[in-house]
Design an enzyme around this catalytic site. Sequence first.
Site, PDB file in Angstrom:
ATOM      1  CG  ASP A   1     140.956 -19.271  55.322  1.00 20.97           C
ATOM      2  OD1 ASP A   1     142.415 -18.973  55.861  1.00 20.97           O
ATOM      3  OD2 ASP A   1     140.535 -18.433  54.570  1.00 20.97           O
TER       4      ASP A   1
ATOM      5  CG  HIS B   1     136.186 -14.692  49.529  1.00 18.23           C
ATOM      6  ND1 HIS B   1     136.444 -15.437  48.474  1.00 18.23           N
ATOM      7  CD2 HIS B   1     137.445 -14.565  50.364  1.00 18.23           C
ATOM      8  CE1 HIS B   1     137.620 -15.760  48.526  1.00 18.23           C
ATOM      9  NE2 HIS B   1     138.325 -15.169  49.587  1.00 18.23           N
TER      10      HIS B   1
ATOM     11  CG  ASN C   1     133.705 -13.859  45.959  1.00 16.31           C
ATOM     12  OD1 ASN C   1     134.640 -13.501  46.855  1.00 16.31           O
ATOM     13  ND2 ASN C   1     133.231 -15.104  46.062  1.00 16.31           N
TER      14      ASN C   1
ATOM     15  CD  GLU D   1     133.877 -18.273  48.133  1.00 15.92           C
ATOM     16  OE1 GLU D   1     133.812 -17.314  48.107  1.00 15.92           O
ATOM     17  OE2 GLU D   1     134.603 -19.218  47.641  1.00 15.92           O
TER      18      GLU D   1
HETATM   19  C1  GLP Z   1     142.035 -16.396  50.108  1.00 18.86           C
HETATM   20  C2  GLP Z   1     141.926 -16.390  51.675  1.00 18.86           C
HETATM   21  C3  GLP Z   1     141.337 -15.085  52.119  1.00 18.86           C
HETATM   22  C4  GLP Z   1     142.165 -14.003  51.252  1.00 18.86           C
HETATM   23  C5  GLP Z   1     141.868 -14.129  49.764  1.00 18.86           C
HETATM   24  C6  GLP Z   1     142.455 -12.936  49.158  1.00 18.86           C
HETATM   25  O1  GLP Z   1     140.875 -16.455  49.624  1.00 18.86           O
HETATM   26  N1  GLP Z   1     140.824 -17.459  52.150  1.00 18.86           N
HETATM   27  O2  GLP Z   1     141.571 -14.870  53.685  1.00 18.86           O
HETATM   28  O3  GLP Z   1     141.638 -12.722  51.897  1.00 18.86           O
HETATM   29  O4  GLP Z   1     142.384 -15.655  49.563  1.00 18.86           O
HETATM   30  O5  GLP Z   1     143.817 -13.448  48.755  1.00 18.86           O
HETATM   31  P1  GLP Z   1     145.025 -12.427  48.273  1.00 18.86           P
HETATM   32  O6  GLP Z   1     145.592 -11.721  49.112  1.00 18.86           O
HETATM   33  O7  GLP Z   1     145.934 -13.495  47.497  1.00 18.86           O
HETATM   34  O8  GLP Z   1     144.387 -11.665  46.884  1.00 18.86           O
END
Ligand code: GLP
Length: 241
Positions: free
Chosen positions: A67, A138, A136, A143
Amino acid sequence: MDIRIFNDAEEIGVAAAELYRELLTEKPNAVLGLATGATPVPTYKNLIKLCNEGKISFKDVTTFNLDEYCDLDKNDKNSYYTFMHENLFNSIDIMEENVNFLDGNTADCDAESKRYAEAIKAAGGIDLQLLGIGTNGHIAFNEPADKFTDEAFKVTLTQSTINSNQKYFGDVPMPRYAMTMGIGSIMRSKKILLIATGESKANAIKALISGNVTPQIPCSILNEHPDTVIMLDKEAASLIK
Ligand code: GLP
């Protein structure tokens, strides 16, 4: 799903990098789906270490990131493009032309989605897709929604994601939109590795493991993938019986 529980994030980093070492030994031109966020950083550190030690090489590897934020220049310090270069690509022997990102500033999201899908297909499909998880549930930026998505699309980020990710932006308000691979693109990967660390992920992991597949908990779709490994630290696994 193959669930593996570790003491901490550092142990996961070593174990995850070992999966990559096995894959790249067998298939030096593997196609890797990569993720951002704090969770994969120990894995990336160990991949850099293995590469520096000459145990793996990325010179024939192709990557596709999950993404990218919209309304940020790709060279902005908070873009996922910058994150990946600072945390992995600048320290390994990958060819820049083999590194792929969705364009968060595209004027034509449908064309961009098609371009990405075709590039993944032309590369032979994703061999190993790395995933983190949102609080959440995702995955990438899929989402909670009424139905599962397929190819890449532009998403409006939820308040929960904004609350979780604003910390990375400091005082600058974070983007409200992102381009993300869809659930279908993720599910077409041959193998998936999901990593979750910390107590804040425990509820999402509990929901995933419960086996109830619903688009309101996007990660739950992984119950239908034939080859998914889940690496958890004790905190993320704390609500699993
Ligand atoms: C973002 C990314 C996800 C990732 C999530 C969790 O939302 N788009 O791909 O899994 O963050 O991030 P973190 O690893 O910092 O908790």
